[in-house]
Design an enzyme around this catalytic site. Structure first.
Site, PDB file in Angstrom:
ATOM      1  N   HIS A  24      -1.584  -0.099  -5.657  1.00 41.27           N
ATOM      2  CA  HIS A  24      -3.053  -0.997  -6.005  1.00 41.27           C
ATOM      3  C   HIS A  24      -3.942  -0.681  -4.525  1.00 41.27           C
ATOM      4  CE1 HIS A  24      -1.037  -3.698  -3.254  1.00 41.27           C
ATOM      5  NE2 HIS A  24      -0.553  -4.693  -4.486  1.00 41.27           N
ATOM      6  N   HIS A  79      10.514 -12.241  -6.637  1.00 44.33           N
ATOM      7  CA  HIS A  79       8.923 -11.505  -7.269  1.00 44.33           C
ATOM      8  C   HIS A  79       8.453 -10.915  -7.818  1.00 44.33           C
ATOM      9  CE1 HIS A  79       5.491 -10.427  -5.770  1.00 44.33           C
ATOM     10  NE2 HIS A  79       5.501  -9.113  -5.341  1.00 44.33           N
ATOM     11  N   GLU A  81       5.944  -9.469  -8.926  1.00 45.26           N
ATOM     12  CA  GLU A  81       5.210  -8.183  -9.241  1.00 45.26           C
ATOM     13  C   GLU A  81       5.688  -6.977  -9.430  1.00 45.26           C
ATOM     14  OE1 GLU A  81       2.532  -7.208  -5.327  1.00 45.26           O
ATOM     15  OE2 GLU A  81       1.490  -5.609  -6.283  1.00 45.26           O
ATOM     16  N   ASP A  83       5.900  -3.994  -9.307  1.00 46.49           N
ATOM     17  CA  ASP A  83       6.503  -3.088  -8.958  1.00 46.49           C
ATOM     18  C   ASP A  83       8.507  -3.228  -8.742  1.00 46.49           C
ATOM     19  OD1 ASP A  83       5.656  -4.617  -7.489  1.00 46.49           O
ATOM     20  OD2 ASP A  83       5.935  -3.276  -5.439  1.00 46.49           O
ATOM     21  N   HIS A 146       3.755 -11.813  -0.958  1.00 42.89           N
ATOM     22  CA  HIS A 146       3.232 -11.608  -1.054  1.00 42.89           C
ATOM     23  C   HIS A 146       2.158 -12.615  -1.970  1.00 42.89           C
ATOM     24  CE1 HIS A 146       1.420  -7.515  -3.246  1.00 42.89           C
ATOM     25  NE2 HIS A 146       0.291  -8.218  -1.927  1.00 42.89           N
ATOM     26  N   ASP A 165       8.400  -8.489  -0.673  1.00 44.97           N
ATOM     27  CA  ASP A 165       8.135  -7.781   0.440  1.00 44.97           C
ATOM     28  C   ASP A 165       7.756  -7.614   1.759  1.00 44.97           C
ATOM     29  OD1 ASP A 165       6.708  -6.586  -2.153  1.00 44.97           O
ATOM     30  OD2 ASP A 165       5.483  -8.207  -2.855  1.00 44.97           O
ATOM     31  N   TYR A 193       2.181  -1.004   6.380  1.00 46.02           N
ATOM     32  CA  TYR A 193       2.785  -1.447   5.459  1.00 46.02           C
ATOM     33  C   TYR A 193       2.248  -2.984   5.662  1.00 46.02           C
ATOM     34  CZ  TYR A 193       5.252  -3.877   1.823  1.00 46.02           C
ATOM     35  OH  TYR A 193       6.077  -4.718   0.762  1.00 46.02           O
ATOM     36  N   HIS A 226      11.406  -2.686  -0.280  1.00 45.74           N
ATOM     37  CA  HIS A 226      10.287  -1.550  -0.050  1.00 45.74           C
ATOM     38  C   HIS A 226      11.533  -1.095   1.028  1.00 45.74           C
ATOM     39  CE1 HIS A 226       7.365  -2.151  -3.238  1.00 45.74           C
ATOM     40  NE2 HIS A 226       6.970  -3.660  -2.906  1.00 45.74           N
TER      41      HIS A 226
HETATM   42 FE1  FEO Z   1       3.849  -7.467  -3.822  1.00 45.63          FE
HETATM   43 FE2  FEO Z   1       6.323  -5.418  -3.887  1.00 45.63          FE
HETATM   44  O1  FEO Z   1       5.445  -6.609  -4.237  1.00 45.63           O
END
Ligand code: FEO
Length: 401
Positions: A24, A79, A81, A83, A146, A165, A193, A226
């Site tokens: 994104h 989360h 989101e 991903d 996030h 995240d 990051y 991540h």
């Molecule tokens: Fe806020 Fe890794 O997604």
């Protein structure tokens, strides 16, 4: 595709995306990324988070090495989101969990994203806990780290913090643990990051760390969603300390000069400003947007004291790469910067005024009026740029010593 044991009966079962190049807007070339998922095998079996759509098979293959899929009891959605939840429908269908646990905002996001009326969703909040048998899951909402739904889970018996995240890095590697990779490279990816994802939420990151410290949690592992995992107390201490520095946005005697240039006039102006900065011992990065992308720039901006933005005027405005840069930077809300605008022009010359407005809208202090030069700067005209660098360099030196 094997799982990786983090500690006894706690496994990494995520997926590595070697090809991700744009997250994104965060440019992840050439690093790629990982979508981490974790499995805990106890009297009850819990699976934390899932992975981006298209990577579900890789995750399920790893899970199946530990347990038959239909033996997974709980899914924990830290989360929503995409991903981390893109493969959630597939995961729910294959595991048929007894419960899907998520935060209040997670439930709201899940219902907006998925046809999930018949999913066994159960809302948990900060302070909620769930026993797996020998282990306990303790939930901690980390709103806006996030998204509003973000949540972390702590397993006190193992000292494992699954942090969503926070503490992540967009970095595809065959290694799974930070002690297996070069530390300076790790810090670069951690910083990048933070600067491109977490920066606008710096106060929340600080508060979350304070909360965790005040709770006296014995954190021995940090497992972000991540990148690489932290599995020693020294590495946990290292990353918490680094996050405190990042979240404080502590500035160096450093300036970033970011610009686009049409026929090298604006580029010459950037070099002249840098000359003035160096007279006061301010280090600088010259970042031509044809060479550096906006994520490279933010990696340098977060700890810089000043940001100079330059563009020639093109069709009554700034060049598109500069507009992109300013939009991206504004969203990441860098704090406490000195700003400067500059650029060449041929006739109308609006770019510098527009850049000035954009920097002011970000709350930057602009002690020097933007510098515009007609067509090609002469040696004499460049003195105005040197002077701009000198004035702002002195302001930085006075501020930071
Ligand atoms: Fe806020 Fe890794 O997604």
């Amino acid at each position: 595709m094997r799982p990786v044991e983090i500690c006894q009966d706690v496994y990494w079962v995520g997926a590595v995306d070697w090809e991700c190049r744009n997250f994104h807007g965060y440019m992840t070339a050439p690093t790629g990324t990982t979508y981490n998922a974790f499995l805990i095998k106890d009297e009850k079996i819990a699976l934390f988070d899932s992975v981006k759509a298209g990577h579900g098979d890789e995750m399920l293959c790893r899970v199946a090495h530990v347990t038959p899929l239909d033996k997974v009891d709980y899914l924990i959605v830290n989360h929503v989101e995409m991903d981390h939840s893109g493969s959630l429908p597939e995961l729910v269908a294959r595991t048929k969990p007894e419960k899907i646990l998520t935060s209040p905002m997670g439930e709201r996001a899940m219902r907006a994203h998925f046809d999930c009326a018949d999913w066994p969703i159960e809302v948990v909040k900060t302070g909620s806990s769930l026993s797996l048998g020998k282990r306990t899951l303790q939930f901690l909402e980390t709103r806006m780290l996030h998204w509003p739904d973000n949540m972390a889970t702590f397993i006190p018996e193992d000292g494992v913090l699954i942090s969503s995240d926070a503490f992540g890095q967009n970095w595809a590697t065959s290694e799974r643990f930070v002690d297996e990779v070069d530390r300076s490279r790790l810090q670069k990816e951690l910083d990048r990051y933070f600067a491109n994802i977490v920066l606008p939420f710096s106060p929340i990151a600080q508060k979350t760390i304070e909360t965790i410290e005040s709770m006296g949690l014995d954190v021995r592992f940090i497992c972000p969603d991540h990148g690489l995992l932290f599995r020693t107390k020294d590495d946990v201490a290292w990353v918490v300390s680094r996050y405190k520095e990042l979240a404080a946005q502590k500035q160096k005697k450093k300036a970033v000069l970011v610009y686009d240039t049409m026929w090298h006039s604006t580029e010459r102006m950037a070099h002249a400003i840098a000359t003035g900065l160096s007279e006061h011992g301010v280090t600088f990065k010259l970042m031509n947007l044809h060479v550096f992308d906006h994520s490279d720039v933010m990696e340098e901006v977060w700890d810089a004291a000043a940001v100079f933005v330059g563009s020639p005027t093109h069709n009554n405005g700034m060049l598109p790469k500069v507009a992109d840069m300013l939009t991206y930077m504004k969203g990441l809300k860098p704090k406490g910067k000195i700003g400067g605008a500059f650029g060449s022009y041929g006739w109308s010359g609006e770019a510098v005024k527009d850049i000035t407005g954009a920097l002011e809208a970000m709350g930057m202090d602009l002690p020097v009026d933007g510098v515009r030069i007609l067509y090609v700067p002469t040696h004499e005209q460049l003195k105005a740029c040197v002077e701009m660098g000198r004035t702002i360099g002195k302001a930085i030196a006075d501020k930071l010593g």
